[in-house]
Design a protein around this motif. Sequence first.
Motif, short mmCIF file in Angstrom:
data_model
loop_
_atom_site.label_atom_id
_atom_site.label_comp_id
_atom_site.label_asym_id
_atom_site.label_seq_id
_atom_site.Cartn_x
_atom_site.Cartn_y
_atom_site.Cartn_z
N VAL A 233 0.84 -1.20 0.00
CA VAL A 233 0.00 0.00 0.00
C VAL A 233 0.87 1.25 0.00
CG1 VAL A 233 -1.75 1.31 1.26
CG2 VAL A 233 -1.92 -1.19 1.11
N ALA A 234 1.84 1.27 0.91
CA ALA A 234 2.78 2.40 0.94
C ALA A 234 3.59 2.46 -0.34
CB ALA A 234 3.69 2.29 2.16
N GLY A 235 4.03 1.29 -0.84
CA GLY A 235 4.81 1.25 -2.06
C GLY A 235 4.04 1.77 -3.26
N ALA A 236 2.78 1.37 -3.40
CA ALA A 236 1.96 1.83 -4.52
C ALA A 236 1.71 3.33 -4.45
CB ALA A 236 0.64 1.07 -4.54
N LEU A 237 1.46 3.83 -3.24
CA LEU A 237 1.26 5.27 -3.08
C LEU A 237 2.51 6.05 -3.45
CD1 LEU A 237 -0.76 5.50 0.26
CD2 LEU A 237 -1.52 6.30 -1.99
N LEU A 238 3.66 5.59 -2.96
CA LEU A 238 4.90 6.31 -3.23
C LEU A 238 5.28 6.25 -4.71
CD1 LEU A 238 7.09 5.42 -0.11
CD2 LEU A 238 6.06 7.63 -0.71
N TRP A 239 5.11 5.10 -5.35
CA TRP A 239 5.39 5.01 -6.77
C TRP A 239 4.51 5.97 -7.57
CZ3 TRP A 239 9.55 3.69 -8.97
CH2 TRP A 239 10.30 2.57 -8.61
N SER A 240 3.21 5.98 -7.25
CA SER A 240 2.27 6.84 -7.98
C SER A 240 2.61 8.31 -7.80
CB SER A 240 0.83 6.56 -7.51
OG SER A 240 0.47 5.22 -7.74
N LEU A 241 2.88 8.70 -6.55
CA LEU A 241 3.22 10.10 -6.29
C LEU A 241 4.54 10.49 -6.94
CD1 LEU A 241 2.11 10.37 -2.54
CD2 LEU A 241 0.91 11.22 -4.56
N LEU A 242 5.51 9.56 -6.93
CA LEU A 242 6.79 9.85 -7.56
C LEU A 242 6.62 10.07 -9.06
CD1 LEU A 242 9.88 10.04 -7.42
CD2 LEU A 242 9.97 7.56 -7.70
N LEU A 243 5.83 9.23 -9.70
CA LEU A 243 5.59 9.40 -11.14
C LEU A 243 4.91 10.73 -11.43
CD1 LEU A 243 4.42 5.79 -12.13
CD2 LEU A 243 6.61 6.86 -12.64
N LEU A 244 3.97 11.12 -10.57
CA LEU A 244 3.29 12.40 -10.77
C LEU A 244 4.24 13.58 -10.58
CD1 LEU A 244 -0.12 11.69 -8.99
CD2 LEU A 244 0.24 12.08 -11.44
N VAL A 245 5.05 13.51 -9.53
CA VAL A 245 5.99 14.59 -9.25
C VAL A 245 6.98 14.77 -10.40
CG1 VAL A 245 7.94 15.25 -7.77
CG2 VAL A 245 5.80 14.48 -6.74
N VAL A 246 7.38 13.67 -11.01
CA VAL A 246 8.36 13.74 -12.10
C VAL A 246 7.71 14.14 -13.42
CG1 VAL A 246 9.98 12.41 -13.50
CG2 VAL A 246 9.93 12.12 -11.02
N PHE A 247 6.60 13.49 -13.77
CA PHE A 247 6.09 13.61 -15.13
C PHE A 247 5.06 14.72 -15.34
CE2 PHE A 247 8.02 9.44 -15.39
CZ PHE A 247 8.61 9.49 -16.65
N VAL A 248 4.40 15.19 -14.30
CA VAL A 248 3.49 16.32 -14.51
C VAL A 248 4.26 17.56 -14.98
CG1 VAL A 248 1.94 17.95 -13.36
CG2 VAL A 248 1.65 15.49 -12.99
N PRO A 249 5.31 17.99 -14.27
CA PRO A 249 6.05 19.16 -14.77
C PRO A 249 6.76 18.90 -16.09
CG PRO A 249 7.12 18.23 -12.83
CD PRO A 249 5.80 17.57 -12.94
N LEU A 250 7.27 17.68 -16.29
CA LEU A 250 7.92 17.37 -17.57
C LEU A 250 6.93 17.47 -18.73
CD1 LEU A 250 10.24 14.30 -16.77
CD2 LEU A 250 10.94 16.63 -17.35
N THR A 251 5.71 16.97 -18.52
CA THR A 251 4.71 17.00 -19.58
C THR A 251 4.29 18.42 -19.90
OG1 THR A 251 3.89 14.83 -18.86
CG2 THR A 251 2.46 16.11 -20.30
N VAL A 252 4.03 19.21 -18.87
CA VAL A 252 3.61 20.60 -19.08
C VAL A 252 4.71 21.38 -19.78
CG1 VAL A 252 2.92 22.75 -17.95
CG2 VAL A 252 2.01 20.55 -17.13
N ARG A 253 5.95 21.16 -19.35
CA ARG A 253 7.08 21.86 -19.97
C ARG A 253 7.24 21.43 -21.43
NH1 ARG A 253 10.86 20.23 -16.78
NH2 ARG A 253 10.42 21.84 -15.23
N ARG A 254 7.09 20.13 -21.69
CA ARG A 254 7.23 19.65 -23.06
C ARG A 254 6.11 20.20 -23.94
NH1 ARG A 254 10.97 18.18 -26.70
NH2 ARG A 254 9.92 17.13 -28.41
#
Length: 260
Positions: A233-254
Motif C-alpha cells: 500500500v505504501a509502495g503503490a502510493l509512493l510510486w504513484s506520487l513519484l511518477l506524478l511529481v516527475v512527469f506532470v512538470p515534464l509533460t507541461v514543460r514539453r
Amino acid sequence: MSTVAYDSTAVLGRHLQRIRHSPGVVILTQTMPITMLLFFGFVFGSALATPGQEYRAFLVPGLLAATAAGGIMTGMFQSAQDAQRGVMDRFRTLPMSRVAVPLGQTAADLLTTVVGMVPLVLVGLAVGWRIEGGVGGALGAFGLLLLFRFAANWVGAYLGLLIRNEEIAGQLGSVTFVLPLLSNAYIPTEGLPGWLRVVTEWNPLSAVAAAVRDLCGNTPPNPDAAWPTAEPVAGALLWSLLLLVVFVPLTVRRYTRSGE
C-alpha cells in the motif's frame, strides 16, 4: 471557476467526445484484461499448483493493476496523435492555461477507466474472485488503482509529446504489455531467479497488484519481498506520487516548448 479548472473541463469534454467517436484504443486496453482472465484463469490456471479458482482470485487484482498501467499506452497514443495532427499547436494559440491540455486528457482517461473496469470486476466475480476486505478495503484498492492509472497516463502523455507520431506511438504502446509480465500480476515472484525477482518486485505494477490483493483480502503481502512489494500500500502510493511529481512538470514543460 478558476481558469485551470474551466480550461481543463473544456479539454476533458473534447477528449470524451473523441473517445466516443474513436473508441478503439480504449476498447483494446479495457477488453484485453478480460480476455487474459478467461485464458490464463481457465487454461494456464489448471496447470498451476494452486487450484483454478484460487489462481483466478490471485489473477484478477493483477489484471486490474495491468489495466491501470495501460494508461501509459492510451496517454502516449492520444498525445502523439494530437501533436502530429496539429491539435496541440492550435491549443497553444488560445488564451488558456498550459496545464489544462494534458490535465484534461488525463482526467478524461480516468473517467473512462472507472467505467471500463466495471466489466472486468463483474467477470472476476463471476469466475470466483471475492472481495474479502470489506467496503473500506475495496474503496482503498480502487482508489489506488485510479491514482496509479492517473500517474501512468501522465507518463504516456509525456512520451507521446516526445514522439509526436501516432503510428510510432501505437507500435511502442504494445511494448507496455511487457510490464505486467515483469511483475507479480500473473504469477507470484517467490520462485523466480534472483535477478528477475528483484526486477519484478521493484516494478511499480507489482506494488499496485499486491496492494489490491491485500486491501481486498485475497493474498497477504510477502514480508520477504523487496520493500515496495512487502509494504504494497505504501509502495503503490509512493510510486504513484513519484511518477506524478516527475512527469506532470515534464509533460507541461514539453507541451509548452514543443511549439517553439
